[in-house]
Each structure stands twice: as C-alpha cells, then as structure tokens.
Design a protein around this motif. Structure first.
Motif, short mmCIF file in Angstrom:
data_model
loop_
_atom_site.label_atom_id
_atom_site.label_comp_id
_atom_site.label_asym_id
_atom_site.label_seq_id
_atom_site.Cartn_x
_atom_site.Cartn_y
_atom_site.Cartn_z
N THR A 186 8.25 -1.42 -2.19
CA THR A 186 7.39 -0.30 -2.56
C THR A 186 7.50 0.00 -4.05
OG1 THR A 186 9.30 1.04 -1.97
CG2 THR A 186 7.55 0.84 -0.34
N CYS A 191 8.44 6.95 -0.51
CA CYS A 191 8.30 7.66 0.75
C CYS A 191 8.97 9.02 0.66
CB CYS A 191 8.88 6.86 1.93
SG CYS A 191 8.32 5.16 1.99
N THR A 192 8.75 9.71 -0.43
CA THR A 192 9.39 11.00 -0.67
C THR A 192 8.36 12.11 -0.81
OG1 THR A 192 9.57 10.14 -2.92
CG2 THR A 192 11.59 10.28 -1.66
N GLY A 193 7.11 11.81 -0.48
CA GLY A 193 6.06 12.83 -0.44
C GLY A 193 5.78 13.47 -1.79
N ASN A 246 0.81 -1.22 0.00
CA ASN A 246 0.00 0.00 0.00
C ASN A 246 0.84 1.26 0.00
OD1 ASN A 246 -2.65 -0.96 -0.17
ND2 ASN A 246 -2.56 -1.63 1.96
N VAL A 247 2.11 1.11 0.35
CA VAL A 247 3.03 2.22 0.17
C VAL A 247 3.68 2.03 -1.19
CG1 VAL A 247 5.12 3.33 0.98
CG2 VAL A 247 3.45 2.52 2.63
N LYS A 248 3.23 2.83 -2.14
CA LYS A 248 3.77 2.71 -3.50
C LYS A 248 4.64 3.92 -3.78
CE LYS A 248 0.11 -0.09 -5.59
NZ LYS A 248 -0.56 -0.53 -4.35
N ILE A 274 15.03 3.63 0.07
CA ILE A 274 13.73 4.25 0.27
C ILE A 274 13.89 5.49 1.14
CG2 ILE A 274 11.43 3.88 1.27
CD1 ILE A 274 11.83 0.90 0.90
N GLY A 275 13.10 6.52 0.86
CA GLY A 275 12.99 7.64 1.80
C GLY A 275 13.96 8.78 1.59
N ILE A 276 14.76 8.71 0.55
CA ILE A 276 15.74 9.77 0.28
C ILE A 276 15.29 10.55 -0.97
CG2 ILE A 276 18.17 10.26 -0.20
CD1 ILE A 276 17.83 8.90 2.47
#
Lengths: 395, 395
Positions: free
Chosen positions: A221, A76-78, A45-47, A111-113
């Motif tokens: 993701t 996860c970078t908005g 669900n986090v794509k 992820i996340g950067i």
C-alpha cells in the motif's frame, strides 16, 4: 565512505516508532533549492495516506524536502491517517523553510495502526537542526523494516564538462511485487534536467528495474520511488534526447538496477539471488511478462532453494504467463549448462546441475526461440525463513 | 465403508512408476456402458499429453474408461509423451472392450520425465482382470502424489423415484490455483442426464468449487476434472431445468465442494483450512475475484499461520484485486469477531483474535458494503512445511 550529492542535506534518528531504541526510524532529506522531481507509486487501490499526499505534491514537479519514517505505514488509518501525513509535511516544511506542497512524505511498516504522530513531529524538529551533507547513510538506515542491510548505490559521471552524482537509497524485502515493487526509494542527483526528460528516464527505467523484481507476489500500500534533480552540478540543462541525456540515463539505470537487485538479495528469508532471463520472445513486453511469471512462481523459487533442477516447473510457469510461444521450441539452461532443448530434457549431469543451483547467484535462461526480444526478471528463493519472518511480523 | 455406484468397476495397483512398492500408482475405472461425460481442463498453455488427448476424446461426449497414473505427469515430454498417452488409451480400451476414443487418460507427478510406459501397459493389463464394483477406494489411493490422505466424497439421492449415487475422488495439494485448480478429479454417477445439462451443472459448479481454491498460486500442466453419468439408475433422463435437475445439481455441488475443501485442507504443509468470505460486492464475479486475491496472498497466509490478526494485509489484498470498492466502507471480522469497521481498526482483544486464528478452521469475513453479491474462496496457511516438501520434490 561518505556519500554526498551537491546541495542535499540529510539526517536520521530514532524517534520512537520502532520499539528498539537502537534502530533509527525517521529521516529528513532536504535540497538547498527546490528540485525537479519525478515519482512512481503503488498500483494497489488501497493507498496509504502519505502516498496520496506525495502523489498530489509531486504533480507540480518541484520538491524541496522528503520526510520518511519506518515502523508504521500509516496505511488503512482512515481520516486520521491523512491528517497525520499532512502534519508531517507541514512540520518538515516549516522546519526547513520549504513550501508545504513541496514535501514528499513516506511511511513504511505495519499497516492499520494509528501513527504515533507526536513522536514523529518532535523527531522532525530535532532532525532539522542536524541536517548534514554526509547524512545520507543514516537516512538509508532509518527507512529499513525487515531489511537486514542498508541499500544504497552512488555513481559519479560527467556531463557537459561538469561533475555530477546520482545517489540512491531503497528499502524493501517483503511485500515485493511489480507495479511497483513494494518499497521506498529515494534518488538524489545534482544534474540539471527538465521535468519532462526526468519523467521519461525515471518511468522507463522503473519498468526495467523495480518493476522487474518480485519477492512474494504481494504489492504493498506504500510503494514510492522518487527522484530529485536540483541542478546544482551546474551543467547545461538536459532538455532533449542526445549525448548528455544518454550518459545520465545509463548512469541512472546502473544505480536503479543495483538498488533493485539489492532488494531481491535481501528478500525475506532469501539465501540466493536469481535472475530469470528470457530470450527471443515476440516482444520485449512478452519477454518481461514471461520472465516475471517464472520469477513469481512459488514452486520455482522453492526448487531453486533446494538446488533441484526441476525444469518442468519453469516450463509450466511459461505456460501460465500467457505469452505466445511454442513448447517444442523452448530451450532452458542453468547458467551455461543446457537442460532442455526444443521442449524436452536432454541428458545432463544432475549433480553438476545441483551444484550450479546451489551457488549464491543463479542465472536461469529460457530461450523461447520465437522472436527477437529479451528481458530479465529478478527474484530470490523461497525458504523457511520467509515463513518465520511473516508469521509473527506484527506481534 | 464400501463405495459403489451402479455400473462402475475399478481397480488399482503399484506398477512401478513410484519408487515405493507399497504405494499404488495406477488405476483403471470402467463403466459397463459408455457414459455421458463432461470435463474441465487446465488453462496452462503448456498442457500435458494426456490432457490434450482427453480433451479431444471427451468432445464427443461418451466415455467408457479412465486410466490414470501417479508419479509421472507425462508433461513436457514432446512427441514421445503423446505416443505414450495414446498407448495407454489403446491398451485400456483393448482390455475393457471399449472404443479407444472413449477413454480418458490422466497422469500426475513429476513434469519433464519420460514415462516408464512398459510398466504402465503391463499394469493396465493386470488391472483389467481385477475390476470390481468396490474398487473405487483403491483408485482414490493410486492417484495421490504429495497428498497425505485419500480424498473422496459420496452422496445418495432420489430423483424420479429412483435411487442415485454420486461418487467423487480427487487428488492435489500443491500447484493448486484456479483455472482450474491443480488436480485430478473423477466423479461417477449413475444418474441419467443429457450431455447438455451435465455440462451446464459441471462447469458452473467447477467455478464455485475447484476454481475457488488456491494453495500456492501455481497452475499445473495436468489439471483434469471429469464427470461420467452412465444412466444406470434408471431415472427418467434429466434434459431440462426443473425439480430433478435441481436435486442432482445440489447433490453434485455438495460432493464437489467437499472434494475441493479436502484439497485445501491437505495443502502442502498446511496446518489450517481458511475460508475467505466476501460479502456485498458489486457482482458475484467481483466477490469471487476479491476473495481469491486475499486467499492467494502469501503474506495473508503466513499471518494466519502465525495467528497474527494482521488485517492490513487483508485490506491490501482487496486493493490488489482490482474490484470496485471504497476503503472507508470495508468491514473485516475473524469469524464473529469484528476487527475493522468502515476501513479502520476498532478496539479488539488481541489475545482473543489470536486464539480464533489458531483454530484448525478459520473464517475471514470481508464485507465490502458496496453491492449485494457474495462469494467464498478457500485456502490454507503457508508454512515451513510447504518449503520442505517442494525444495526437494524431484530429487
């Protein structure tokens, strides 16, 4: 060897997402005419932003270009992440004279950067000048992260009197678990086929190949598998079931299975490839579910690593799978060596069993003796190497 | 320290199931009068013979004795396995003058190997002569397999003006995953309570304690947790909700949570204890599901091992959990240090984050900011040690 599929051009380079300047991290793939396309995407669900964008773009059914980077997953970078994915699509479209909605964007890595988007846009511009028919090999290199080897498969076949090709490349070795396996995969074919038939073949085969593998039980993701079919082989379009469809389907299955197995063989820290084959389950779905439950057990995977014929862990995983079976009917064998008959251990040579399990490729057969359907799942062993790779991946 | 609960006697010894003669492998626990009993058992469809027998015996609600061995799980052992479990129950009943249907039988250890039943029956006979009020410590030792330490918890409380005690012992460090955690657990109390209220408290607390821990995602064939309440404290029986029930419930929760945490801390190869606390989920069930999904991720567990603040793996696990949430609302912090606000990374000191994660006990807080319910799951890190222990467990 040079891999070519009619009408596709590709290029790859290091643009600076990865730290090591010797490692390629960006690729562009282009079809001379927009191709019929089909895709499957992560069920997480986090794509990641590029996944959301590609899911949208592929809906219309035509894709002209694929742009893909490794080293950063843009997940996860908005809002900024979506802006960056859109920039990549626009830039790739502009440089290849494509429609910006006919571009697949993929990213894989940490992820996340936040994406180093300027480097990537510059890279796309450069790549567009170097698109070549024999550039696919480099692209397969540019999508690697913890992979230790390029993963490609290519087969030729004839349909309707015409020579056709299917070329596939994939990446993935950790965060690998069905629905779908954590990976990127691009398959290019010059066959002419309708969107409907391409969708059918690709989705069905995805279940039997990429969705039948597991490395560590984590679904990523960013999973994306896409097939393009640009029709440049000139065959009479495949629009229904029949001989031509069957030839295409069988060839595509070989390519996809080969790629799926390559992911497992390159599983993080893996020393062995393991096929878990479940025979005579009630339904094919249950056979697959059971095979996946065994293949996904950490205890099973570590036992195989140690060459330990610890079949109790296999039967325990069958019990955890939720499929219908009777314990007192189950047979288990390692390759051709029977270990368990009717749910209990038979006398077997421990040393010989150990030797079978210490081979590079291990086949575990679980016969439920309950129904008539069979299926296989593919995995690798779980070793100290997996821990080493993942304890400090980011730092 | 000596642990005693009124009316219980116990003894333990090495009878020869385990190879090492210094390691105890058999214990007998006896209540002077039949005790009200409640139990929870593995959800694995492959259930060991002693589990099937104990499930049957506990249904009537009274248990007089527990016999338990380590070193052999008596699982996947066919009809002979059930015969052996019955022999153990009969022998224990005979030697303690109990009803053979009022005996709990438990086995833990290797799956699939025939029980050395003669050694065990001889052992039960010997043990029956040595039953002592202060024998519980030895029993906690005799149930260990790959555990590196005894796991016990004991609390005293007052209810209805009477002094009561709850003593618990547990074992487990691998094949640990909810439904229920792979483990054995015996809780003995002298409180007087009805079967109905004991069942309620035990089952509810089981969800919040043993079913909230995970080590490796494998559910065993032998999980058993049993509580006995023999009423010898002499309090007015607890038969309904109220002050006395609440005191008992809260004390039992402390004992069970303490035991559950001890399992995780002794997780195979573990170097760290990790609590994953999920705040503000839609329901408590979803909070727990989400916490368990994170706690169960191999990639999350290896990242914490390496002290890597790789929060993307946490958000990815939230996405895999299937709970309702909005990515752009999620906050993540390590202990008191915020890492993610509204789904995106905020500036944080990498070195400081690393240091927080390198502590022996790590608290990860995921605030979904979606509802009002919270829950915790407990796990340990995944290390090379887990691989070493499990690659050659049997051989």
């Amino acid at each position: 060897m040079i891999f070519k599929v009619k009408g596709y051009r590709s290029a790859a380079l290091h643009c600076g997402v990865k730290r090591n300047p010797l490692k390629k991290d960006l690729a562009l793939i282009y079809s001379e005419i927009p191709a019929i396309a089909s895709g499957v995407f992560t069920k997480n669900n986090v794509k990641a932003a590029p996944v959301l964008l590609s899911m949208k773009n592929i809906k219309k059914g035509l894709i002209n270009a694929i742009v893909v980077n490794s080293g950063n997953a843009n997940a996860c970078t908005g809002k900024q992440g979506m802006k960056d994915a859109l920039s990549m699509a626009e830039k790739a479209a502009f440089m290849t004279a494509s429609n910006k909605n006919e571009v697949i964007v993929c990213s894989t890595g940490v992820i996340g950067i936040k994406m180093p988007i300027d480097k990537i846009l510059d890279g796309i511009e450069t790549l567009s000048y170097f698109l070549r028919e024999d550039g696919l090999f480099g692209a397969a290199e540019a999508i690697m992260t913890t992979d230790t080897a390029k993963k490609i498969a290519c087969l030729n076949f004839k349909t309707g009197g015409k020579d056709c090709s299917i070329f596939g490349m994939t990446k993935g070795s950790g965060m690998i678990h069905p629905n779908m396996a954590t990976m990127l995969c691009f398959i290019l074919t010059d066959v002419s086929i309708s969107k409907k038939m391409l969708d059918r073949a690709f989705k069905e085969l995805n279940e039997l190949t990429f969705n039948s593998i597991t490395v560590d039980g984590d679904t990523s993701t960013n999973d994306t598998a896409v097939i393009l079919a640009n029709g440049m082989a000139g065959n009479k379009p495949i629009t229904a079931y029949g001989k031509d469809y069957k030839i295409f389907y069988n060839t595509l299955e070989k390519v996809m299975l080969s790629l799926a197995k390559k992911i497992v063989k390159d599983g993080e820290g893996a020393t062995k490839f393991i096929e878990v084959r479940v025979l005579n389950a009630k339904t094919q779905k249950e056979a697959l579910k059971c095979a996946k439950s065994i293949a996904g057990s950490s205890l099973f995977k570590t036992a195989i690593y140690g060459g330990d014929p610890n079949w109790g862990r296999i039967l325990s995983a069958v019990g955890n799978s939720g499929v219908t079976f009777k314990e007192e009917k189950v047979d288990i064998s390692f390759d051709k060596m029977p270990i368990v008959k009717k749910g209990v251990e038979i006398k077997f040579n421990e040393k010989k069993a150990h030797n079978i399990l210490m081979q590079k490729e291990v086949l575990v057969i679980v016969n439920l003796n309950y129904g008539k359907e069979s299926a296989s799942a593919y995995t690798c062993d779980l070793t100290e190497g997996y821990i080493k790779i993942n304890a400090h991946y980011r730092t």
